[in-house]
Scaffold this active site. Structure first.
Site, PDB file in Angstrom:
ATOM      1  N   ASP A 144      23.068 -67.419 -58.989  1.00  0.00           N
ATOM      2  CA  ASP A 144      23.381 -66.565 -57.839  1.00  0.00           C
ATOM      3  C   ASP A 144      22.160 -65.718 -57.516  1.00  0.00           C
ATOM      4  O   ASP A 144      21.769 -64.868 -58.295  1.00  0.00           O
ATOM      5  CB  ASP A 144      24.581 -65.670 -58.173  1.00  0.00           C
ATOM      6  CG  ASP A 144      25.143 -64.991 -56.936  1.00  0.00           C
ATOM      7  OD1 ASP A 144      24.404 -64.863 -55.938  1.00  0.00           O
ATOM      8  OD2 ASP A 144      26.315 -64.599 -56.981  1.00  0.00           O
ATOM      9  N   ARG A 146      21.783 -63.918 -54.657  1.00  0.00           N
ATOM     10  CA  ARG A 146      22.054 -63.016 -53.539  1.00  0.00           C
ATOM     11  C   ARG A 146      21.600 -61.597 -53.828  1.00  0.00           C
ATOM     12  O   ARG A 146      21.654 -61.140 -54.962  1.00  0.00           O
ATOM     13  CB  ARG A 146      23.557 -63.017 -53.234  1.00  0.00           C
ATOM     14  CG  ARG A 146      24.002 -64.302 -52.585  1.00  0.00           C
ATOM     15  CD  ARG A 146      25.469 -64.335 -52.368  1.00  0.00           C
ATOM     16  NE  ARG A 146      26.194 -64.401 -53.630  1.00  0.00           N
ATOM     17  CZ  ARG A 146      27.513 -64.592 -53.691  1.00  0.00           C
ATOM     18  NH1 ARG A 146      28.223 -64.699 -52.602  1.00  0.00           N
ATOM     19  NH2 ARG A 146      28.117 -64.653 -54.857  1.00  0.00           N
TER      20      ARG A 146
END
Ligand SMILES: [Zn+2]
Length: 212
Positions: A144, A146
């Site tokens: 991830d 983000r």
């Protein structure tokens, strides 16, 4: 994590790595559920364009029902059943409309931050048997990538400091708290499972800590 950082130094480090966004413009956004306000921002460092969608008076100091949504072209716009992004986006806008007040931050970080083409490469690996985390790692990415710091300048511009966050992802709550944004409530989003997203949702729960 560097444990030698004092709390003050940690805060300074977080502030110094703040993402810069310039506010550009706002307009009305009529939808099937409500007529929202759409606010555009530009990230000068990358040229990426991000938006916030609001309804009602979000600057009155009361906790704001909010969703932080990262772009997913396949799920949000192309009806893909591989993930739960489209239904989550729709459910969040509906909930905001029902309450008559809230905010949705639409961050242009496609494919958990790896971009559209790499997401499709990851899907290709998943078609051959990998799960969503294994596929990202095989392409050399973290599971991830983000960056929720993108929300900070938008929240500041909209004068929002306290959230009731619609999420199944505890990492988002942690990220907001690290930015000094108070999350007074987690509002779960109930998502329908289908034969195509079953494995994806199970992997998100098992490997990425999502709560379903
Ligand atoms: Zn998606």
């Amino acid at each position: 994590m560097n444990t030698s950082l004092t709390p003050n130094a940690a805060i300074e480090a977080a502030v110094s790595s703040e993402v810069e966004l310039d506010y550009a413009a706002s307009c009305e956004l009529p939808t099937p559920w409500a007529t929202f306000r759409l606010h555009a921002f530009v990230e000068p460092a990358t040229g990426k364009e991000h938006v916030a969608i609001t309804l009602g008076d979000v600057a009155d100091g009361e906790p704001v029902l909010a969703r932080i949504h990262s772009e997913c072209l396949t799920g949000d716009g192309l009806f893909s059943l591989r993930c739960d992004c489209g239904p989550q986006l729709e459910a969040a806008l509906q909930k905001i409309a029902e309450e008559g007040r809230g905010a949705l931050f639409y961050l242009r970080q496609e494919g958990r931050g790896i971009g559209l083409v790499n997401k499709i490469r990851a899907y290709q690996l998943q078609d051959a048997g990998a799960d969503t985390v294994e596929a990202n790692e095989a392409l050399g990415f973290k599971p991830d990538q983000r960056n929720y710091k993108l929300c900070q300048p938008m929240l500041r511009h909209l004068q929002i400091s306290t959230l009731r966050l619609m999420t199944n992802n505890p990492r988002k709550i942690k990220a907001m708290e690290q930015l000094g944004v108070k999350v007074v409530e987690r509002v779960p989003l109930v998502i329908t499972r289908n034969p195509f997203n079953e494995r994806y949702l199970t992997t998100k729960a098992a490997k990425l800590g999502h709560l379903f």
